[in-house]
Design a protein around this motif. Structure first.
Motif, PDB file in Angstrom:
ATOM      1  N   ILE A   1      -8.931  -7.297   6.122  1.00  0.00           N
ATOM      2  CA  ILE A   1      -7.686  -6.608   5.799  1.00  0.00           C
ATOM      3  C   ILE A   1      -6.838  -6.568   7.059  1.00  0.00           C
ATOM      4  O   ILE A   1      -7.314  -6.155   8.122  1.00  0.00           O
ATOM      5  CB  ILE A   1      -7.961  -5.167   5.305  1.00  0.00           C
TER       6      ILE A   1
ATOM      7  N   TRP B   1       0.852  -1.179   0.000  1.00  0.00           N
ATOM      8  CA  TRP B   1       0.000   0.000   0.000  1.00  0.00           C
ATOM      9  C   TRP B   1       0.892   1.234   0.000  1.00  0.00           C
ATOM     10  O   TRP B   1       1.465   1.616   1.008  1.00  0.00           O
ATOM     11  CB  TRP B   1      -0.925  -0.024   1.202  1.00  0.00           C
TER      12      TRP B   1
ATOM     13  N   ALA C   1      -7.294   0.320  -3.961  1.00  0.00           N
ATOM     14  CA  ALA C   1      -7.232  -1.110  -3.695  1.00  0.00           C
ATOM     15  C   ALA C   1      -8.524  -1.776  -4.153  1.00  0.00           C
ATOM     16  O   ALA C   1      -9.615  -1.248  -3.924  1.00  0.00           O
ATOM     17  CB  ALA C   1      -7.015  -1.360  -2.207  1.00  0.00           C
ATOM     18  N   TRP C   2      -8.378  -2.924  -4.791  1.00  0.00           N
ATOM     19  CA  TRP C   2      -9.520  -3.703  -5.245  1.00  0.00           C
ATOM     20  C   TRP C   2      -9.439  -5.115  -4.674  1.00  0.00           C
ATOM     21  O   TRP C   2      -8.348  -5.647  -4.444  1.00  0.00           O
ATOM     22  CB  TRP C   2      -9.545  -3.813  -6.774  1.00  0.00           C
ATOM     23  N   VAL C   3     -10.595  -5.698  -4.459  1.00  0.00           N
ATOM     24  CA  VAL C   3     -10.703  -7.123  -4.162  1.00  0.00           C
ATOM     25  C   VAL C   3     -11.736  -7.697  -5.122  1.00  0.00           C
ATOM     26  O   VAL C   3     -12.828  -7.138  -5.278  1.00  0.00           O
ATOM     27  CB  VAL C   3     -11.145  -7.376  -2.712  1.00  0.00           C
TER      28      VAL C   3
ATOM     29  N   TRP D   1     -15.099   0.372   2.304  1.00  0.00           N
ATOM     30  CA  TRP D   1     -15.134  -0.399   1.067  1.00  0.00           C
ATOM     31  C   TRP D   1     -16.494  -0.284   0.391  1.00  0.00           C
ATOM     32  O   TRP D   1     -17.537  -0.341   1.042  1.00  0.00           O
ATOM     33  CB  TRP D   1     -14.826  -1.873   1.351  1.00  0.00           C
TER      34      TRP D   1
ATOM     35  N   LEU E   1      -4.788  -9.442   2.488  1.00  0.00           N
ATOM     36  CA  LEU E   1      -6.219  -9.664   2.247  1.00  0.00           C
ATOM     37  C   LEU E   1      -6.454 -11.147   2.509  1.00  0.00           C
ATOM     38  O   LEU E   1      -5.885 -12.005   1.827  1.00  0.00           O
ATOM     39  CB  LEU E   1      -6.596  -9.274   0.827  1.00  0.00           C
TER      40      LEU E   1
ATOM     41  N   TYR F   1     -14.140 -11.476   3.989  1.00  0.00           N
ATOM     42  CA  TYR F   1     -12.772 -11.010   3.771  1.00  0.00           C
ATOM     43  C   TYR F   1     -12.369 -10.048   4.892  1.00  0.00           C
ATOM     44  O   TYR F   1     -13.220  -9.340   5.447  1.00  0.00           O
ATOM     45  CB  TYR F   1     -12.635 -10.239   2.447  1.00  0.00           C
TER      46      TYR F   1
ATOM     47  N   SER G   1      -6.714  -9.756  -3.968  1.00  0.00           N
ATOM     48  CA  SER G   1      -6.480  -8.315  -4.034  1.00  0.00           C
ATOM     49  C   SER G   1      -5.813  -7.903  -5.344  1.00  0.00           C
ATOM     50  O   SER G   1      -5.098  -8.683  -5.972  1.00  0.00           O
ATOM     51  CB  SER G   1      -5.603  -7.868  -2.863  1.00  0.00           C
TER      52      SER G   1
ATOM     53  N   TRP H   1     -13.836  -2.014  -3.626  1.00  0.00           N
ATOM     54  CA  TRP H   1     -12.749  -1.063  -3.829  1.00  0.00           C
ATOM     55  C   TRP H   1     -12.712  -0.046  -2.699  1.00  0.00           C
ATOM     56  O   TRP H   1     -13.729   0.266  -2.067  1.00  0.00           O
ATOM     57  CB  TRP H   1     -12.857  -0.395  -5.192  1.00  0.00           C
TER      58      TRP H   1
ATOM     59  N   LEU I   1      -8.446   1.603   2.584  1.00  0.00           N
ATOM     60  CA  LEU I   1      -8.432   0.242   3.136  1.00  0.00           C
ATOM     61  C   LEU I   1      -9.400   0.052   4.296  1.00  0.00           C
ATOM     62  O   LEU I   1      -9.492  -1.045   4.853  1.00  0.00           O
ATOM     63  CB  LEU I   1      -7.013  -0.170   3.589  1.00  0.00           C
TER      64      LEU I   1
END
Length: 353
Positions: free
Chosen positions: A78, A43, A110-112, A144, A52, A76, A101, A137, A141
């Protein structure tokens, strides 16, 4: 920029020598039990590594013990890699699974990406969304957003990578690529603004296929124009292709079962307090009886595309009792770590030299 987690190795037990296989990274052992697929990323906003993690039922730190909405569902979370602190549980991922991730350094986001599969119930009938690929996204962090993508895939694992430069001949122009569970489907996206919830195009499945066996991790290296994949299974290989059609497999495995996966005791002071889970100590005391399997590998972190300060590589993979006939009480899975003092592109390319 070495993570302080490695300091826990000082004075600790040594790694067992491999019989006929030597990875191009150092195996550091395991850091937690009973989490499922884990991906690690850098990050840039904080200069830290982050995890993740896919959390199943049965995990000693499952949020369902404190928050009723999480109970009996996968989700999920973080986590700070260096301290082990949980930064957030992604509440909108309750009932979802197979998250991976992806960091968009172009937009510092950041994407998951994951699918509607509740790992606690082993069902595509997630309580929070119909079958399909979902995207989460965040810019910090902590908060979301979630949306169902238009990616035409309803099975298990997916992974996304950024594609820089001119698209390979024969493949439509794209900036992003999505790998799927078994390589039977590849999707691309040419989003001009970084919105990855829409614009996914399924390539001809008779033409573009292969490259993975399970739980894919995909990276595109602009330095050589190859798509690289690692996947899951008992023995894990790297494969690469320039056209998503013709695949070259590295001659040596990238991950394979070996005692070093869990010989180093868990990093109790960093990632998890195993005092709250006594059965883990029993498993560790008998690890020679069950440490026979490896699976589901992911890679960190890209030194290209905006994170040139990352000049090391991390490998995260599963070490478990799958297939063990000697010890039926072993953990369903540990997360194991590998580290290389070279950028990720160099690590991947080294398997083909």
């Amino acid at each position: 920029m070495q993570a302080s987690l490695i300091l826990f190795l000082a004075g600790c037990c040594g790694l067992a020598a491999a019989d006929d296989w030597t990875p191009h990274y150092t195996k550091l052992g395991s850091y937690d039990a009973r989490v499922y697929e884990t991906s690690m990323f850098y990050w840039k906003k904080t200069g830290k590594y982050v995890l993740l993690e896919n959390i199943p039922c049965g995990y000693w730190g499952h949020a369902g013990q404190w928050e009723p909405e999480y109970k009996n569902h996968s989700y999920y979370r973080i986590r700070d890699f260096e301290t082990g602190a949980v930064m957030t549980n992604i509440s909108s991922s309750i009932g979802m699974g197979f998250g991976a991730s992806f960091i968009d350094y172009d937009n510092q986001r950041a994407w998951v990406f994951g699918t509607s599969y509740d790992r606690c119930n082993n069902s595509h009938n997630s309580p929070t969304g119909p079958p399909g690929v979902y995207a989460w996204w965040s810019d910090d962090l902590l908060t979301w957003n979630r949306a169902k993508t238009d990616a035409n895939w309803t099975q298990y694992n997916v992974d996304v990578a950024r594609v820089y430069g001119q698209s390979p001949p024969g493949i439509p122009t794209h900036k992003y690529v999505m790998a799927t569970e078994d390589g039977s489907a590849w999707l691309i996206n040419d989003s001009p603004d970084g919105n990855l919830t829409k614009g996914w195009v399924l390539l001809d499945q008779q033409k573009y296929r292969g490259g993975v066996a399970a739980c894919p991790s995909v990276r595109y290296l602009p330095s050589d124009g190859y798509y690289y994949t690692v996947s899951g299974g008992h023995v894990i290989y790297i494969q690469r292709s320039k056209d998503l059609q013709n695949w070259e497999k590295a001659p040596a495995p990238f991950v394979q079962p070996s005692p070093g996966d869990v010989r180093i005791p868990p990093f109790v002071g960093s990632i998890a307090n195993y005092g709250e889970n006594p059965s883990t100590w029993v498993s560790m005391a008998n690890r020679d009886k069950w440490d026979h399997n490896s699976n589901d590998c992911d890679l960190c972190c890209e030194s290209w595309g905006g994170a040139s300060e990352v000049q090391e590589s991390w490998v995260v993979y599963g070490a478990s009792d799958q297939g063990s006939k000697e010890w039926q009480q072993g953990p369903e899975g540990f997360s194991a770590l590998g580290h290389a003092k070279m950028p990720l592109d160099k690590l991947l390319q080294s398997y083909f030299e």
